[in-house]
Design an enzyme around this catalytic site. Sequence first.
Site, PDB file in Angstrom:
ATOM      1  N   GLY A  24     -14.090  -1.751  -6.015  1.00  0.00           N
ATOM      2  CA  GLY A  24     -15.388  -1.186  -5.619  1.00  0.00           C
ATOM      3  C   GLY A  24     -15.328  -0.313  -4.390  1.00  0.00           C
ATOM      4  N   GLY A  25     -14.126   0.098  -3.974  1.00  0.00           N
ATOM      5  CA  GLY A  25     -14.017   0.978  -2.803  1.00  0.00           C
ATOM      6  C   GLY A  25     -14.685   0.341  -1.594  1.00  0.00           C
ATOM      7  CB  SER A  41      -6.939  -0.416   1.856  1.00  0.00           C
ATOM      8  OG  SER A  41      -7.402  -0.967   0.653  1.00  0.00           O
ATOM      9  CB  THR A  55      -9.741  -1.165  -6.762  1.00  0.00           C
ATOM     10  OG1 THR A  55      -9.584   0.002  -6.000  1.00  0.00           O
ATOM     11  CG2 THR A  55      -9.194  -2.364  -6.066  1.00  0.00           C
ATOM     12  CB  THR A  68      -6.451   0.481  -6.101  1.00  0.00           C
ATOM     13  OG1 THR A  68      -7.392   1.456  -6.544  1.00  0.00           O
ATOM     14  CG2 THR A  68      -5.895   0.939  -4.767  1.00  0.00           C
ATOM     15  NE  ARG A  90      -4.140   1.683   1.277  1.00  0.00           N
ATOM     16  CZ  ARG A  90      -5.147   2.090   0.514  1.00  0.00           C
ATOM     17  NH1 ARG A  90      -5.220   1.723  -0.754  1.00  0.00           N
ATOM     18  NH2 ARG A  90      -6.103   2.831   1.012  1.00  0.00           N
ATOM     19  CG  ASN A 118      -8.734   6.235  -4.009  1.00  0.00           C
ATOM     20  OD1 ASN A 118      -9.541   5.346  -3.700  1.00  0.00           O
ATOM     21  ND2 ASN A 118      -8.861   7.460  -3.589  1.00  0.00           N
TER      22      ASN A 118
HETATM   23  O1  DON Z   1      -8.069   1.030  -0.975  1.00  0.00           O
HETATM   24  C1  DON Z   1      -9.243   1.376  -1.053  1.00  0.00           C
HETATM   25  O2  DON Z   1     -10.094   1.050  -0.266  1.00  0.00           O
HETATM   26  C2  DON Z   1      -9.675   2.250  -2.215  1.00  0.00           C
HETATM   27  N1  DON Z   1      -8.565   3.073  -2.627  1.00  0.00           N
HETATM   28  C3  DON Z   1     -10.187   1.375  -3.305  1.00  0.00           C
HETATM   29  C4  DON Z   1     -10.767   2.127  -4.468  1.00  0.00           C
HETATM   30  C5  DON Z   1     -11.542   1.272  -5.377  1.00  0.00           C
HETATM   31  O3  DON Z   1     -11.776   0.118  -5.134  1.00  0.00           O
HETATM   32  C6  DON Z   1     -12.082   1.919  -6.600  1.00  0.00           C
HETATM   33  N2  DON Z   1     -12.548   0.905  -7.531  1.00  0.00           N
HETATM   34  N3  DON Z   1     -13.547   0.641  -7.988  1.00  0.00           N
END
Ligand code: DON
Length: 584
Positions: free
Chosen positions: A488-489, A467, A396, A414, A118, A416
């Site tokens: 998917g954040g 994350s 991601t 990712t 990370r 982000n």
């Molecule tokens: O690490 C995380 O939780 C975020 N930076 C992830 C972002 C993400 O999954 C965007 N994608 N769809």
Amino acid sequence: MKTAIKKILIIGSCSLLGATTGLPNAIAKTPHGGEAIIDLAGQFHPVIGRKGMVSSQEAQATQVGVDILRQGGNAVDAAVAVGFALAVTLPKAGNIGGGGFMLVHRADQQQTHAIDYREKAPAAAHRDVYLNADGEVDKQRIRNSFQSAGVPGTVAGLLLALKQHGSMSPAQVIAPAIKLAEQGFVLSEPLALELQQRHPQLSRSAAGKAIFYKPDGSFYNAGERLVQTDLANTLKKIAATNGRSFYHGETARLIVKDSAKQGGLIKKQDLADYQPALRKVARGEYRGYQIATMPPPSASGIHIIQMLNILEQSQLQKPPHNSAAHLHLLSSVMQYAFADRSKHLGDPDFYKVPVALITSKDYAKQLAAKIDPKRAKRADEIAPVDIKSYRESPDTTHYSVIDKWGNVVSNTYTLNFSYGSGIVVAGTGFILNNEMDDFSAKAGAPNAFGLSGSDANAIAPGKRPLSSMAPTIIFKDNKPFLVTGSPGGSKIGNAVLQLISNVIDYDMNIAQASSVPRIHHQWRPDVLNHEDGISADTISILQQLGYTTKPSKGLGSTQSIMLKAGIVYGASDPRRPGAATIAE
Ligand code: DON
């Protein structure tokens, strides 16, 4: 499954057909080079193989991984090759300017390793660095500028995995990515369209504009080649120096120069100091299966264990799939996990995360007892666990790889947002992350994913932002059974939770488990998101139980592999275009 036919434009190719269904199969060619396997009932079926397999969000990168397996490489060689290839062919999330998490299971050692690569906050970052004169978070600076970037970890992380667990050289596994960047690859319709739509974001830097758009400023069309010469040169240097160029050499100099010019926070010492961390794998048990997932600074890893524990302890066992009772149970479980996340999760190098408590069966039992089958809880009725009063002994992208020896890699990385900050570092060809927005820049202020946090996730120099990424491996009788993960954040953990439960509790094949409609609840905002395909009657019952419901597109995009009785099954999520799962 009523939307299944519409979702045909996706998935991967297969090596053995017709093995999983009595119905005739159809293979639909996709515009992206993959194939979807459906039967006359509109059901999805997995890709099947007997040796290795690669499942990723982009078909050419999947093929790179399969080629490495066919050359005799192991799962880690293939995974590292896929990681570098995606940086070329999936610029929205594949990266060398971001970071991620990798789980590696070694068959020879019977051990699973967790590599945390990370991004880290630069030394110049501090708790209030993104607050404006009014004391509010400056969203522009934390999301869309050179200052949005944490120190990238991908190059160091992938090369560490290769050194510790791979069998090939950096030059061998990076070669396919260099070729794709140098000779270019043919743009698919979705990518051409997306580059057009992302013009404002990808034009933030002159370097980005020069790569993703033609010299006269017009757009590339599907069918034309996207050549990335600077990226090819950066990759060549990485391959030749085993990554030193990126952290100590010429690429480091280019990053530092552009950072100084654009008002960024990253300095020479930040790059020189960057090291991936080896973490202790987070472990749980669910109905006789063993779970291995990413520990903090992933939040979702331990919350997946927590949520499965609550499901296991619930008075309602395996209600009909996606019935109102089932979705109420899932939403409740998600609300408790996200409440705990808001207070107790952060970088374990800076904050003592109560991992044992959150993943304990005893705590799950207490939470399960709080769920009222007849009523939804409002956000203000749920609070993060009070550790002191607790009496218990306390865009991601994901890809999965397995090789013929039983080694397994589960990797999520990712920038982000899709395309991160959108900023390409001059002369390097790569896009910088905007991962600093995953910190809690101000206590209680939601980030782009609506997540708020507290001290545990406050900014500090050298700290990693919390994350949601959760690469996961499930074992049965201590042998790999299921490899999965998702983008998917904030939705990542819930997508992975539902995929696991679909397989274990509802006996779905991996393709079905990937395609059936999902829901998402994150406690705050106090909203139950649901995909298409959940009946109007069910939604209406959920509203009567007290939920505020909201239709939502594409919750996650899992790339999964499953092993059963010596056969390998895989499936790419049908929610996003371009993915492919291919057997060796
Ligand atoms: O690490 C995380 O939780 C975020 N930076 C992830 C972002 C993400 O999954 C965007 N994608 N769809």
